[in-house]
Design a protein around this motif. Structure first.
Motif, PDB file in Angstrom:
ATOM      1  N   SER A  15       0.985  -1.173  -0.129  1.00 18.98           N
ATOM      2  CA  SER A  15      -0.283   0.219   0.231  1.00 18.98           C
ATOM      3  C   SER A  15       1.191   0.930   0.221  1.00 18.98           C
ATOM      4  O   SER A  15       0.522   2.461  -0.340  1.00 18.98           O
ATOM      5  N   GLY A  16       2.117   1.250   0.030  1.00 21.81           N
ATOM      6  CA  GLY A  16       2.968   2.378  -0.394  1.00 21.81           C
ATOM      7  C   GLY A  16       2.859   2.040   2.178  1.00 21.81           C
ATOM      8  O   GLY A  16       4.488   3.122   1.708  1.00 21.81           O
ATOM      9  N   ASP A  17       2.374   2.008   2.271  1.00 22.18           N
ATOM     10  CA  ASP A  17       3.156   2.319   4.167  1.00 22.18           C
ATOM     11  C   ASP A  17       4.620   1.708   4.601  1.00 22.18           C
ATOM     12  O   ASP A  17       4.764   0.793   4.268  1.00 22.18           O
TER      13      ASP A  17
END
Ligand SMILES: [Zn+2]
Length: 378
Positions: A15-17
């Motif tokens: 998710s990019g987190d």
């Protein structure tokens, strides 16, 4: 005293987190030892986070003059395991990608370099203790860095490998390591300790200790202490008695998916007392007067007998934790609807040996062969 607060990046998620750890470092005004304390390596075992929170506030109120050395605190040390859910439950004891227990993944210098340990002991047989400590730690550090470099190759490494490197890089040079766990089910307070450290163990004021005499070497506590125990043994075999005063502990504080107040209080008091006994902190009333007379019942893992359901059903009348069980007497009952045109049946299960109730399952519905409870046979 204000801690230094650092973030350790673990992994970038799809998710990019960014997944990471929070590290609190309390650094004293006086030179001394490094203590490393972490919690929640297994997803359901949240109690240690509350213990760390209490230690955080306690240490924050002390002056830097009252601390010799450093205390590093890492709560929520396995975010992937902690956040895993199945309905309301936290099943994060195992890595969901490969099924491996999160506490069987650690790098242990001793396992790949046992021959070098013998050579090292021979070479340093008459060297001063301080020189041995410094050079051996450097040897471990070099081997650790060498295996860690695979992360930087284009082929890289799986997450578990990168993760363990992150955790172990925080504590490789510590003198004392405390890993706080609990049962995944409903459990009592106890701890794991290693040979040659039984006197120090009294500081935790816990009643039951499991002595790890034949370590498999892959758990966090074992991976830290094994290389040093092996070196001590290699020196002993050559006639030199040496103890590096390093220690590794796993505290098991009560039940899973909860932070029982009594377990938290026991853990906090024990760790404060340990830190005072080791002269890391200088605070009034600690170490507590009862420390030296505290009696620990030392047991080995074989004395803990797990009971599995002889048939499927619903557990009735669980005995309370720490209650006595007597050989051949009923330990629990199993309600069964047998679906063979019979009436509901109550099946009595008896204890094989006498002892105390050590741990009980949270789910009272069991299939045949599922875990029910454990008895510590004394
Ligand atoms: Zn655990």
């Amino acid at each position: 005293m204000k801690p230094i607060i650092k973030k350790v990046n673990l992994a970038r998620l799809s998710s990019g987190d960014e997944l990471g750890l929070q590290l609190y470092q309390f650094v004293g005004n006086h030179p001394g030892e490094k203590i490393y304390i972490q919690a929640n390596l297994h997803g359901a075992e949240i109690v240690g986070n509350v213990v760390i929170n209490e230690l955080f506030h306690w240490l924050s109120q002390l002056e830097a003059d009252q601390l010799a050395g450093e205390i590093w605190l890492v709560p929520a040390c396995n975010p992937l395991g902690m956040n895993q859910r199945s309905h309301f439950f936290s099943p994060g004891r195992f890595n969901s990608y490969d099924g491996v227990d999160w506490n069987r993944i650690f790098w242990n210098y001793e396992q790949q370099h046992s021959h070098q340990i013998e050579t090292f002991a021979q070479q340093y047989l008459n060297a001063p203790r301080e020189t041995i400590y410094k050079d051996y730690l450097q040897t471990i550090q070099n081997a650790f860095d060498q295996q860690k470099q695979f992360k930087d190759y284009a082929s890289s490494v799986p997450y578990w490998c990168h993760y363990r490197n992150c955790l172990q890089s925080l504590c490789l040079d510590a003198q004392h390591v405390i890993d706080i766990h609990s049962s995944s089910n409903q459990g009592i307070n106890f701890f794991f300790g290693f040979p040659g450290r039984t006197e120090q163990a009294k500081s935790f004021l816990l009643d039951i200790g499991i002595l790890v005499e034949q370590p498999e070497g892959l758990t966090f506590d074992e991976a830290f202490i094994n290389p040093w125990l092996s070196l001590e043994k290699a020196f002993a075999n050559r006639g030199r008695s040496i103890n590096f005063d390093l220690a590794s502990w796993t505290l098991e504080l009560g039940s899973g998916m909860t932070a029982n107040q009594q377990s938290v209080a026991t853990g906090v008091q024990g760790i404060k007392n340990y830190l005072a006994q080791q002269h890391v902190v200088d605070v009034a009333k600690f170490p507590l007067a009862e420390t030296n007379h505290h009696n620990i019942t030392w047991v080995n893992k074989k004395q803990i007998k797990k009971y599995y359901a002889p048939t499927g059903g619903i557990i009735q009348s669980y005995p309370p934790l720490k209650s006595n069980v007597v050989a051949k007497e009923t330990i629990y009952q199993l309600l069964q609807f047998n679906k063979e045109s019979g009436e509901p049946e109550l099946i009595e299960v008896t204890a094989e040996e006498s002892g105390i109730i050590f741990d009980v399952g949270t789910n009272q519905a069991v299939n045949e062969g599922e875990y029910v409870l454990s008895v510590l046979e004394l």
